[in-house]
Design a protein around this motif. Structure first.
Motif, PDB file in Angstrom:
ATOM      1  N   TRP A 163       0.853  -1.185   0.000  1.00  0.00           N
ATOM      2  CA  TRP A 163       0.000   0.000   0.000  1.00  0.00           C
ATOM      3  C   TRP A 163       0.894   1.242   0.000  1.00  0.00           C
ATOM      4  CZ3 TRP A 163      -4.751   0.254  -1.346  1.00  0.00           C
ATOM      5  CH2 TRP A 163      -5.461   1.435  -1.148  1.00  0.00           C
ATOM      6  N   ALA A 164       0.701   2.088  -0.972  1.00  0.00           N
ATOM      7  CA  ALA A 164       1.540   3.269  -1.139  1.00  0.00           C
ATOM      8  C   ALA A 164       2.990   2.810  -1.299  1.00  0.00           C
ATOM      9  CB  ALA A 164       1.359   4.241   0.017  1.00  0.00           C
ATOM     10  N   THR A 165       3.898   3.311  -0.475  1.00  0.00           N
ATOM     11  CA  THR A 165       5.305   2.970  -0.657  1.00  0.00           C
ATOM     12  C   THR A 165       5.815   1.944   0.336  1.00  0.00           C
ATOM     13  OG1 THR A 165       5.939   4.831   0.755  1.00  0.00           O
ATOM     14  CG2 THR A 165       5.831   5.230  -1.622  1.00  0.00           C
ATOM     15  N   CYS A 166       4.941   1.474   1.237  1.00  0.00           N
ATOM     16  CA  CYS A 166       5.406   0.492   2.225  1.00  0.00           C
ATOM     17  C   CYS A 166       4.281  -0.481   2.543  1.00  0.00           C
ATOM     18  CB  CYS A 166       5.877   1.188   3.497  1.00  0.00           C
ATOM     19  SG  CYS A 166       4.586   2.101   4.342  1.00  0.00           S
ATOM     20  N   PRO A 167       4.637  -1.695   2.947  1.00  0.00           N
ATOM     21  CA  PRO A 167       3.600  -2.684   3.243  1.00  0.00           C
ATOM     22  C   PRO A 167       2.981  -2.467   4.611  1.00  0.00           C
ATOM     23  CG  PRO A 167       5.734  -3.644   3.629  1.00  0.00           C
ATOM     24  CD  PRO A 167       5.981  -2.246   3.094  1.00  0.00           C
ATOM     25  N   LEU A 168       1.720  -2.857   4.716  1.00  0.00           N
ATOM     26  CA  LEU A 168       1.090  -2.994   6.026  1.00  0.00           C
ATOM     27  C   LEU A 168       1.259  -4.445   6.436  1.00  0.00           C
ATOM     28  CD1 LEU A 168      -2.294  -1.118   5.459  1.00  0.00           C
ATOM     29  CD2 LEU A 168      -0.249  -0.236   6.549  1.00  0.00           C
ATOM     30  N   GLU A 169       1.736  -4.669   7.644  1.00  0.00           N
ATOM     31  CA  GLU A 169       1.997  -6.036   8.076  1.00  0.00           C
ATOM     32  C   GLU A 169       1.143  -6.377   9.285  1.00  0.00           C
ATOM     33  OE1 GLU A 169       6.145  -6.486   8.705  1.00  0.00           O
ATOM     34  OE2 GLU A 169       6.631  -6.348   6.579  1.00  0.00           O
ATOM     35  N   GLY A 170       0.434  -7.505   9.194  1.00  0.00           N
ATOM     36  CA  GLY A 170      -0.401  -7.953  10.296  1.00  0.00           C
ATOM     37  C   GLY A 170       0.256  -9.069  11.075  1.00  0.00           C
ATOM     38  N   PRO A 171      -0.351  -9.491  12.186  1.00  0.00           N
ATOM     39  CA  PRO A 171       0.271 -10.490  13.061  1.00  0.00           C
ATOM     40  C   PRO A 171       0.358 -11.874  12.447  1.00  0.00           C
ATOM     41  CG  PRO A 171      -1.950  -9.982  13.788  1.00  0.00           C
ATOM     42  CD  PRO A 171      -1.610  -8.982  12.735  1.00  0.00           C
ATOM     43  N   GLY A 172      -0.358 -12.131  11.352  1.00  0.00           N
ATOM     44  CA  GLY A 172      -0.325 -13.456  10.756  1.00  0.00           C
ATOM     45  C   GLY A 172       0.732 -13.621   9.688  1.00  0.00           C
ATOM     46  N   LYS A 173       1.696 -12.742   9.625  1.00  0.00           N
ATOM     47  CA  LYS A 173       2.679 -12.756   8.545  1.00  0.00           C
ATOM     48  C   LYS A 173       3.473 -14.056   8.462  1.00  0.00           C
ATOM     49  CE  LYS A 173       6.714 -10.243   6.828  1.00  0.00           C
ATOM     50  NZ  LYS A 173       7.773  -9.296   7.176  1.00  0.00           N
ATOM     51  N   GLY A 174       3.697 -14.705   9.598  1.00  0.00           N
ATOM     52  CA  GLY A 174       4.572 -15.859   9.615  1.00  0.00           C
ATOM     53  C   GLY A 174       3.962 -17.167   9.159  1.00  0.00           C
ATOM     54  N   HIS A 175       2.718 -17.152   8.703  1.00  0.00           N
ATOM     55  CA  HIS A 175       2.059 -18.395   8.326  1.00  0.00           C
ATOM     56  C   HIS A 175       2.429 -18.750   6.876  1.00  0.00           C
ATOM     57  CE1 HIS A 175      -0.425 -18.563  11.995  1.00  0.00           C
ATOM     58  NE2 HIS A 175      -0.247 -17.273  11.951  1.00  0.00           N
ATOM     59  N   ALA A 176       3.570 -19.430   6.721  1.00  0.00           N
ATOM     60  CA  ALA A 176       4.132 -19.651   5.395  1.00  0.00           C
ATOM     61  C   ALA A 176       3.246 -20.520   4.514  1.00  0.00           C
ATOM     62  CB  ALA A 176       5.516 -20.278   5.527  1.00  0.00           C
ATOM     63  N   ALA A 177       2.531 -21.479   5.093  1.00  0.00           N
ATOM     64  CA  ALA A 177       1.753 -22.416   4.279  1.00  0.00           C
ATOM     65  C   ALA A 177       0.519 -21.769   3.664  1.00  0.00           C
ATOM     66  CB  ALA A 177       1.342 -23.629   5.118  1.00  0.00           C
ATOM     67  N   LEU A 247     -15.368  -7.626   5.393  1.00  0.00           N
ATOM     68  CA  LEU A 247     -14.243  -8.394   5.910  1.00  0.00           C
ATOM     69  C   LEU A 247     -13.653  -9.158   4.735  1.00  0.00           C
ATOM     70  CD1 LEU A 247     -12.865  -9.026   8.699  1.00  0.00           C
ATOM     71  CD2 LEU A 247     -14.051 -11.221   8.577  1.00  0.00           C
ATOM     72  N   LEU A 248     -12.389  -8.904   4.450  1.00  0.00           N
ATOM     73  CA  LEU A 248     -11.687  -9.579   3.358  1.00  0.00           C
ATOM     74  C   LEU A 248     -10.948 -10.787   3.909  1.00  0.00           C
ATOM     75  CD1 LEU A 248      -9.502  -7.998   0.578  1.00  0.00           C
ATOM     76  CD2 LEU A 248      -8.574  -9.837   1.982  1.00  0.00           C
ATOM     77  N   LEU A 249     -11.147 -11.947   3.279  1.00  0.00           N
ATOM     78  CA  LEU A 249     -10.392 -13.160   3.591  1.00  0.00           C
ATOM     79  C   LEU A 249      -9.713 -13.632   2.314  1.00  0.00           C
ATOM     80  CD1 LEU A 249     -12.814 -15.354   5.764  1.00  0.00           C
ATOM     81  CD2 LEU A 249     -11.219 -13.611   6.527  1.00  0.00           C
ATOM     82  N   ALA A 250      -8.411 -13.811   2.356  1.00  0.00           N
ATOM     83  CA  ALA A 250      -7.675 -14.370   1.226  1.00  0.00           C
ATOM     84  C   ALA A 250      -6.605 -15.296   1.781  1.00  0.00           C
ATOM     85  CB  ALA A 250      -7.044 -13.275   0.359  1.00  0.00           C
ATOM     86  N   GLY A 251      -6.363 -16.395   1.093  1.00  0.00           N
ATOM     87  CA  GLY A 251      -5.361 -17.331   1.570  1.00  0.00           C
ATOM     88  C   GLY A 251      -4.942 -18.311   0.488  1.00  0.00           C
ATOM     89  N   LYS A 252      -3.780 -18.893   0.696  1.00  0.00           N
ATOM     90  CA  LYS A 252      -3.237 -19.899  -0.217  1.00  0.00           C
ATOM     91  C   LYS A 252      -3.792 -21.260   0.174  1.00  0.00           C
ATOM     92  CE  LYS A 252       1.229 -21.557  -1.947  1.00  0.00           C
ATOM     93  NZ  LYS A 252       2.697 -21.429  -1.800  1.00  0.00           N
ATOM     94  N   PRO A 253      -4.481 -21.955  -0.728  1.00  0.00           N
ATOM     95  CA  PRO A 253      -5.089 -23.244  -0.382  1.00  0.00           C
ATOM     96  C   PRO A 253      -4.038 -24.276   0.028  1.00  0.00           C
ATOM     97  CG  PRO A 253      -5.945 -22.431  -2.485  1.00  0.00           C
ATOM     98  CD  PRO A 253      -4.789 -21.561  -2.121  1.00  0.00           C
ATOM     99  N   LEU A 254      -4.426 -25.120   0.994  1.00  0.00           N
ATOM    100  CA  LEU A 254      -3.561 -26.224   1.396  1.00  0.00           C
ATOM    101  C   LEU A 254      -3.725 -27.424   0.465  1.00  0.00           C
ATOM    102  CD1 LEU A 254      -4.095 -26.084   5.263  1.00  0.00           C
ATOM    103  CD2 LEU A 254      -2.006 -25.500   4.024  1.00  0.00           C
ATOM    104  N   ASN A 255      -4.919 -27.566  -0.092  1.00  0.00           N
ATOM    105  CA  ASN A 255      -5.220 -28.710  -0.975  1.00  0.00           C
ATOM    106  C   ASN A 255      -4.929 -30.036  -0.289  1.00  0.00           C
ATOM    107  OD1 ASN A 255      -6.059 -27.124  -3.263  1.00  0.00           O
ATOM    108  ND2 ASN A 255      -3.904 -26.660  -3.634  1.00  0.00           N
TER     109      ASN A 255
END
Length: 285
Positions: A163-177, A247-255
């Protein structure tokens, strides 16, 4: 010009009760096909009648996934068998990784007034389901917010949005999967915003105030807007006469396969039976 995700369907949230009789709307998870991998469930609760919420959610178990509880208005307390206690107030988030097991309660701390918020169930990959349980309270002051025109905003609960010139980072950043992105977004009447969404992610919007203008379709409150996999951005627009809050929800599927029985979410029937046995024998956690 960046391409937009297309709206593919709209579904109404289903009225139900949970806990000790809390009235709520279930937008995801009311049946097995009504999930969006990696999200298992989305509940919305909103009432100024204490009879709808005062009994709360007495002690109950979880295994195999995470719960994200976001309080928009009101006050709720968390306690669990590990000794964690949380005081969840308006604008705050409770992020709980059930892992191999946790028994907790969530009880309203008000006798009247509006209690409004969400609980999201986020699946864990098979490799992480039996990790030790973890709990974190994130007060409103620690959640990043970006302003939009005329009083709109993006409140980022989890993930990263360029967003703009820098990211907004939330507490769930570390969820690599699953790399979840969760945000509370308000767009004022006649305004719009484009949110970049990774090509790897599935995405939906739950409308909880006003009306969403999606191409030539208007999506009313208490409805979920599901979007297709093609496109680089999600276009969120209000109608000309009324703002919208989603409320926006987006995520990478585990399949991965899902075996679920109430508050236990595993990958196989055998693992599910083990969870039930562990709970009955007092060895869940």
């Amino acid at each position: 010009m960046m391409s937009e995700r297309s709206l593919i369907r709209v579904t109404p949230a289903q009225a139900t009760q949970d806990g000790a009789g809390v009235r709520l709307l279930r937008a995801l998870g009311y049946r097995q096909g009504a999930r969006m991998d990696p999200f298992l469930m989305l509940d919305a609760f909103s009432s100024d009648d204490p009879d709808d919420y005062i009994a709360g959610f007495p002690p109950h178990p979880h295994r195999g996934f995470e719960t994200v509880t976001y309080i928009v208005d009101g006050h709720m307390r968390h306690r669990d068998h590990l000794g964690n206690e949380g005081d969840l107030r308006a604008g705050g988030v409770q992020w709980m990784t059930a892992g191999r097991g946790i028994i907790h309660e969530e009880m309203p701390q008000q006798e009247n007034g509006l209690l409004r918020g969400f609980q999201i169930w986020l699946n864990l990959p098979a490799a992480d389901k039996m990790q030790p349980a973890h709990y974190r309270d994130i007060p409103a002051g620690e959640i990043r917010v970006a302003g939009l025109p005329e009083g709109g905003f993006i409140k980022l609960i989890a993930g990263t949005i360029p967003w703009a010139t820098c990211p907004l980072e939330g507490p769930g950043k570390g969820h690599a999967a699953t790399q979840p992105i969760i945000a509370d977004i308000r767009v004022m009447a006649g305004q719009s915003v484009d949110i970049p969404i990774p090509a790897t992610h599935q995405v939906l919007l739950y409308v909880f105030e006003g009306q969403l203008q999606a191409a030539d379709q208007v999506v009313a409150a208490a409805h979920t807007a599901w979007y297709g996999p093609e496109g680089e951005t999600l276009h969120i627009a209000a109608t000309p006469s009324e703002g919208v809050r989603v409320l926006l929800l987006a995520g990478k599927p585990l399949n991965e396969p899902i075996a679920q029985y109430g508050p236990f979410v595993m990958n196989t029937a055998e693992e599910l039976e083990q969870a039930l046995n562990d709970y009955r024998q007092g060895t869940l956690a």
